[in-house]
Design a protein around this motif. Sequence first.
Motif, PDB file in Angstrom:
ATOM      1  N   ARG A 712       0.828  -1.208   0.000  1.00 30.81           N
ATOM      2  CA  ARG A 712       0.000   0.000   0.000  1.00 30.81           C
ATOM      3  C   ARG A 712       0.858   1.252   0.000  1.00 30.81           C
ATOM      4  NH1 ARG A 712      -3.663   2.845  -1.915  1.00 30.81           N
ATOM      5  NH2 ARG A 712      -5.083   3.979  -0.514  1.00 30.81           N
ATOM      6  N   CYS A 716       1.050   4.385  -2.855  1.00 31.74           N
ATOM      7  CA  CYS A 716       0.919   5.808  -2.544  1.00 31.74           C
ATOM      8  C   CYS A 716       2.182   6.599  -2.886  1.00 31.74           C
ATOM      9  CB  CYS A 716       0.586   5.991  -1.061  1.00 31.74           C
ATOM     10  SG  CYS A 716      -1.029   5.356  -0.595  1.00 31.74           S
ATOM     11  N   ASP A 719       2.965   8.680  -6.392  1.00 30.29           N
ATOM     12  CA  ASP A 719       2.386   9.992  -6.712  1.00 30.29           C
ATOM     13  C   ASP A 719       3.485  10.961  -7.144  1.00 30.29           C
ATOM     14  OD1 ASP A 719       1.061  12.423  -6.788  1.00 30.29           O
ATOM     15  OD2 ASP A 719      -0.291  11.852  -5.171  1.00 30.29           O
ATOM     16  N   LYS A 841      -2.390  10.801   0.673  1.00 30.13           N
ATOM     17  CA  LYS A 841      -1.413   9.732   0.482  1.00 30.13           C
ATOM     18  C   LYS A 841      -0.271   9.839   1.485  1.00 30.13           C
ATOM     19  CE  LYS A 841      -2.490   8.760  -4.321  1.00 30.13           C
ATOM     20  NZ  LYS A 841      -1.980   8.585  -5.702  1.00 30.13           N
TER      21      LYS A 841
END
Length: 885
Positions: A712, A716, A719, A841
């Motif tokens: 996870r 994120c 980005d 995020k």
Amino acid sequence: MTFARILERLCHFYFNYHQYDTFPVCATSTFIRRLQYALRITLSFLIGGFITYGTPLNDQLTTQYLIPVMCILAIQETFGMTLLASYQMITALTPLSIFLYIIQKLGVGYGDYLAAELLLLVSSFALSYKCVQIQPRKIALLISSIFFATIVNQQNLPSTFIFTLLEEFVIGIAVSLLTSLLVFPLFATIDIENRMNYCLQNLQRMESIVIQAFLCEDQMSAQVSLARSSTLEQMIRTAMNLIHTRLNETRMEPSRLLQRIFNRRRRHLMDLTLQEQEYFVSSWMFHVCSLQLMVKQCRFNEYHNHFKQELQVDLAHLDSCQCSMISDLTSSTVTTREQFDEHLGQLQRALKTLRQTSIEARLSQVEHSLQSGTKIHSDDHLSHAFFLFQLATIVRLLTQVTNYREKQSFLQNIQDVRKKKQKAKHRSIIQILKPQWPRIASALKSTIIIGVGSIFVMVPRLADIFENGQWILIALCMTQGDTVGGALTTMKRRLIGTLLGAMWAYITYLSVEDHIYNTFGMLVPWILVFGYLKSAPEWNYAAVVASFTPVLINLGRIPYGPSLPAGNYALLRIEENLVGIAIATVLTILIFPIFAIDVLKKNIESTLQLCRQSINGMQTIYDQVFQNELFDVTVVDMEKTTDQEIKSFVDAQRSRFHQLISSQRMLLEFSALEPTLWWFQNAFPTVRYEMLAAQQTDMFRMLHNVDAILMRIHECSKDETNPIKDLQMYGNGGVLPSALHNELATLSRQLNECVNLWASYFTLTQTRCYRLGRECSFSRTSLLESDLLKHEQCLIELHQTIHRLQNEHQGTVDRLLNYCLDRITQGDTIGRIVPYVDNEKAYIIFIGIAAIHYSAAELARAALALGTNIHTIFELETTKLYRSF
């Protein structure tokens, strides 16, 4: 309710597709499911009996009573299992029948004891070596034994005798297949769907109860709620235990077609394959159990009470939205995609609101700590971050599995299956022809056991005493097992079933004598009762034997009339089975014994090695996630490069782990029945081994959490704004991967050493029989005092690691508070200091790193508990420190 709706419910009930929101409890209960199975067995027996005794076959067949017996034996709980077992038996019996036909044509017949004995041994060895599955192997050995026992003791047998036997078996198999398909059919695919439906509903209930426990006023109230969640957890695990077996049975069923038929109302909501459903439910189960673990260890102090009060409304709203979504997936009413998307959107918005509220609650705690000068304990910070991350992961998991997928055509599904088969590894000719010594030893063992049993058939004097001794030989064929404990369990259950069945056979004769239809009338209720008990795990094989024994005794003696008294016939079966089981017990233990305790320890070793692979995978995934020149991280090449491949790899590991744990629990029953006085200093520690399975699950769950969190964070961090760089400025990088990498690297190294040591101990404590027969090893099989001291040192280091992790985590929290205090002193506001206030995020990465810290500490605690238990097991098994009174 419309007529179409009533018809649909009747159809679902008939095909065992359970909808728990519309069906009454009695219609979906275990009682009804077992009763339907008993009805299938009973009707299969009646149809087979009618074909045998109500048609011209009665005059054409010599052992016609085998047809109703096979109708009882061949039918299984699901249609897929019945079809798979039937396929395995037919493929084993057909070539065997051709071989035995050739044998009889070559002249082996009445009185040729020596030739028949040699051929029986050769055929037994070949069958035992080639038949990997235990049930087809037993049936094939039974056919071979009956054939040779018959041709040497009876004159003027037709040359087609073996094909007559095969015909009777095929008729019984065909009847069982048709009955299984037409009478309350339970497809393995539908059974998995039912179990998944059940698990979805109860997982949601379990998660709701855990959230309620988190919101309780004190720890005692939380423990009461957690007791309810633990009960639900056990119920869910019981429902999931058979899923892996059912997945194997679905190979013989059109699974996707059945899913399309029965799930057409919700395919637009969630359309997963059976394997994907298993991955989804097991992953959700891991996360809910992690929430449960966190609440169990939560300290209901001032920090928690403040946090709980701030989040109470949002947590309740999130739980309500998720309940609505699960209700859409499991309800029998039709939900449109627009309605479901609205519920899904509400769930995502509820999560976003909860996330924002948690940020405000955290900032409020920081401000309160700075103003009052109180200290924030790292355990509180990490545990609550872990709790929030697990909730977010569950919501994301539900979102992923309910995304709309384009419908694939039937031909496209076939092409996908073909591609998977092409990717499967094909064995070369050398690999096929290479001898497998464990299977050779097992085949030799079966050959010797059958050879000893054939003495009662081939020696005329013994054959006269025991009425040809066929039932001794049959008992020896049918009580074989892959392990000593498995064989002893089978013998115990066969003996119980034989005693019960013989008693009912004698009662039947006293009631109706030799009237065939009255005999069937007496047998039907008996078969119905034990058909019901057959699906109960504790009865299983005993119920099978009890159901067909009176059929063999009563129908088998009818052609002989009063020449053989029924009482003698029943007692003879009991006597011969007792002799056969006694011989089998001795030979099973003395000849190439494979003890269940050895297989259990091999299984535990494999499970620990799987944990070791997961530990190494955790470090490797971490290195791929945080590839950055600023951090001293060595990037390890990983075969699984893409995110989807990594996820598939982790899912496959979790599925493999569940299979190993399920096998452990089954082997425990077999191991407890074995004579342990030869290699254990004390009695077999059943409770300790049960605890061991639970502790391995706790350890693997934390490894799975770390992998999920890392993946996870990786998503994120892609980005363009690069939230990791923003976090580098927060607290001078105190919570960033540079520090975390060292912690995980140290923990991974220690866990690798511990797991390798524990695995080697299970290898060292295996019996000499196993080491000599399977591994050809002559090394020592006992532990030395230095081994236990080394083990204690590893546990001490692991305990020190837990304290070090706690101190480092506390130091990180203190540095963050000091950093915030310095910035506020310089005139900044708390909202400008913290980089994740307006960056979703960045916040996910922040609480993800905190959740990794928490998972690492819990992983170390789980490993410490596991190692302590293993140390105790070794002491109980190898030392004389403990003596029973």
